[in-house]
Enzyme design. Structure first.
Site, mmCIF file in Angstrom:
data_model
loop_
_atom_site.group_PDB
_atom_site.id
_atom_site.type_symbol
_atom_site.label_atom_id
_atom_site.label_comp_id
_atom_site.label_asym_id
_atom_site.label_seq_id
_atom_site.Cartn_x
_atom_site.Cartn_y
_atom_site.Cartn_z
ATOM 1 C CG HIS A 37 0.526 6.450 -0.489
ATOM 2 N ND1 HIS A 37 -0.616 6.915 -1.101
ATOM 3 C CD2 HIS A 37 0.113 5.873 0.683
ATOM 4 C CE1 HIS A 37 -1.674 6.647 -0.357
ATOM 5 N NE2 HIS A 37 -1.257 6.007 0.734
ATOM 6 C CG HIS B 185 -1.736 1.233 1.381
ATOM 7 N ND1 HIS B 185 -3.065 1.317 1.018
ATOM 8 C CD2 HIS B 185 -1.406 2.466 1.861
ATOM 9 C CE1 HIS B 185 -3.510 2.542 1.266
ATOM 10 N NE2 HIS B 185 -2.511 3.257 1.789
ATOM 11 C CD GLU B 186 1.833 3.487 3.773
ATOM 12 O OE1 GLU B 186 2.083 4.599 3.276
ATOM 13 O OE2 GLU B 186 0.803 3.254 4.428
ATOM 14 C CG HIS C 166 -5.646 6.807 0.739
ATOM 15 N ND1 HIS C 166 -5.558 7.578 1.885
ATOM 16 C CD2 HIS C 166 -4.651 5.878 0.850
ATOM 17 C CE1 HIS C 166 -4.579 7.129 2.642
ATOM 18 N NE2 HIS C 166 -4.013 6.107 2.029
#
Length: 551
Positions: free
Chosen positions: A251, A247-248, A257
């Site tokens: 970014h 997930h990170e 998101h």
């Protein structure tokens, strides 16, 4: 004895009434400000206003600006209610604006510390959140600058490598671990760890990690993990490092998101047994970097223009009709739509020309309403979705959808003006390498993706064409995917051949004239077939003479 019973009975009645009153007070009910109250034990662990401000749902007022308590009390309640609704909409729960138990439960979930909604220094929502940024190079390096003591270092490095591979499988990117200066630095830290009090970690639970998008700053791309969390690899009791890292790193690559709960980029932590990207993740990463680089769509070279002899119409006994070949075979179509394989429909003013590799189909051109019932006399954009038998026509923010050339029920529909950053000029529609259908609209300066089959609540993100599609000119009239799988972006006197997988032009930047296959309407299907028949008969006669002479 009787007086004792009377007193004790009265005492118990009072206690019972107080208990009932406390129970009634704790039931959610409308307050004067229009927000439901909830039991205190549910609210004590959630700083609602702080949460909404931190993640971008409420504007954070600059230092020194205070509310007028005499006049803005009601306005503050309206602002809070609006922010709660935005949060509920983002998380896909009923958007009542009421601070109910479900909303608080979502707020209390362990999650990423990155904002859901980005705002500029003046408090305005950024139109381009994190998707405005991308790495300028496709070979990215990473390293761990501080490991956690909870797991073996080799396991951590292997986990991070797997997390990067998840993104590499769907985008033209390569990730390599290095001991030198890296694009993405990974560290386990606690509390206020040097990137501002607003980014401090909060101990176990709530914020698990955060990361920064691509850029030129020293912190760009870096990912920080809260070392107070209980990090695990396959233990359900803790927080799975692979899930959070993947997930990170989204970014770190420029993704924000997602509102889709099935997406890896959903803000709240969700453990997954078989970790993979969702459709919204794939769409997002390929929006920034394009599809996974593979072989060219076809090994054949794109069709180029060749000199064509001037066609001299045969004398006719009467005046020319609209079914004859247009003068000089230079048809400046308003749109060309590819439908049902290799059939093309060229729209010119209020007429439709149908053609294929054999030439112009007999009986064409025809009035547009004869092919597309109730269509407007002129169009802004027209396109077809491969494999669906559907054609879409757009005119002045209205959309007509046709299935097998019949207008679908409920159409035309109107698109909210805020959903289109500018007037669309052309469309590219295709199935990506994960077999998802993509419909990309292009204006003069911006492009965006849109779903015309499902009503969209939010305006789509739009992006600068020049940042994501190299060499696309501003004067494109229409785009059509030819049988060689390339897109031909046609202007009035030139065209560009585009490889949509790589988002780059094929060969020359621009080619003069029109693609050779756009001369197909210059000859009718019947004429070509007749010519072929004559040639075959002539060749047969020649072959028969040769055989007779040899006997």
């Amino acid at each position: 004895m009787g007086s004792y019973l009377e007193v004790s009975g009265g005492f118990f009645c009072v206690v019972f009434l107080l208990f009932m009153m406390s129970t009634v007070v704790s039931v959610p009910a409308k307050t004067k400000r229009g927000v439901k109250s909830v039991p205190q034990f549910m609210r004590q662990n959630v700083d609602v206003k702080g949460f909404l401000k931190h993640y971008g749902y409420m504007e954070q007022k600059p230092v020194g600006i205070q509310d007028d308590n005499n006049s803005l009390g009601e306005n503050r309640a309206v602002t809070l209610r609006r922010a709660v609704r935005k949060f509920q909409q983002f998380y896909g729960i009923p958007d009542t604006g009421e601070l109910d138990a479900l909303t608080l439960k979502k707020m209390a979930m362990p999650r990423c510390g990155t904002k859901d909604i980005e705002r500029d220094p003046r408090g305005r929502v950024k139109r381009f959140s994190r998707l405005a940024a991308k790495w300028k190079h496709s070979y990215l390096t990473w390293k761990v600058t501080r490991f956690t003591g909870q797991l073996p270092q080799a396991s951590q490095r292997s986990t991070f490598s797997r997390a990067f591979q998840i993104w590499q499988d769907s985008a033209p990117l390569t990730f390599t671990e290095t001991r030198k200066e890296a694009d993405i630095e990974i560290s386990f830290v606690r509390g206020n760890h040097g990137d501002g009090p607003g980014n401090a970690f909060d101990g176990r639970g709530n914020i698990l990690a955060h990361a920064y998008g691509p850029g030129e700053a020293p912190i760009s791309g870096d990912a920080h993990f809260d070392d107070d969390e209980y990090w695990t690899l396959d233990d359900e009791r803790g927080t799975n490092l692979l899930v959070v890292a993947a997930h990170e790193f989204g970014h770190s690559l420029g993704l924000g998101h997602s509102r889709d709960a099935r997406a890896l980029m959903y803000p709240a932590y969700q453990s997954q047994d078989n970790l993979k990207l969702g459709y919204d993740d794939i769409r997002g990463i390929q929006t920034i970097y394009g599809g996974k680089i593979g072989p060219n769509p076809r090994t054949v070279a794109p069709q180029t223009r060749r000199p064509r002899p001037r066609v001299t119409p045969r004398p006719t006994s009467g005046p020319a009709t609209t079914s004859q070949t247009p003068e000089s075979c230079q048809i400046q179509f308003d749109e060309v739509v590819r439908v049902d394989g290799d059939n093309y429909y060229g729209l010119k003013d209020s007429e439709v020309f149908k053609f294929n590799k054999d030439g112009l189909t007999s009986g064409y051109p025809k009035p547009i309403t004869e092919i597309f019932p109730e269509a407007p006399p002129s169009v802004d954009v027209a396109f077809a979705v491969p494999g669906t038998s559907r054609v879409y026509i757009i005119k002045d923010l209205k959309v007509w959808r046709y299935t097998k050339f019949e207008l679908d029920a409920g159409y035309p529909i109107e698109i909210p003006r805020r959903h289109f950053r500018e007037k669309p000029r052309f469309v590219m529609t295709f199935r990506d390498d994960t077999n998802y259908q993509r419909v990309l609209l292009f204006g003069s300066d911006y492009w965006w993706e849109y779903d015309f089959d499902n009503r969209q609540t939010f305006a789509p993100n739009s992006y600068r064409i020049r940042r994501f599609w190299m060499n696309v000119p501003r004067d494109v009239r229409y785009a059509v995917q030819y049988s060689d799988s390339y897109f031909y972006l046609v202007s009035e006197s030139s065209y560009l051949v585009m490889n949509h997988h790589r988002r780059q032009a094929v060969g020359e930047k621009k080619r003069a004239g029109l693609p050779v296959w756009l001369s197909l309407p210059c000859s009718s299907t019947g004429t070509i077939r007749s010519t072929i028949t004559v040639l075959l008969v002539s060749f047969g006669g020649f072959l028969l003479k040769v055989l007779l002479n040899t006997q």
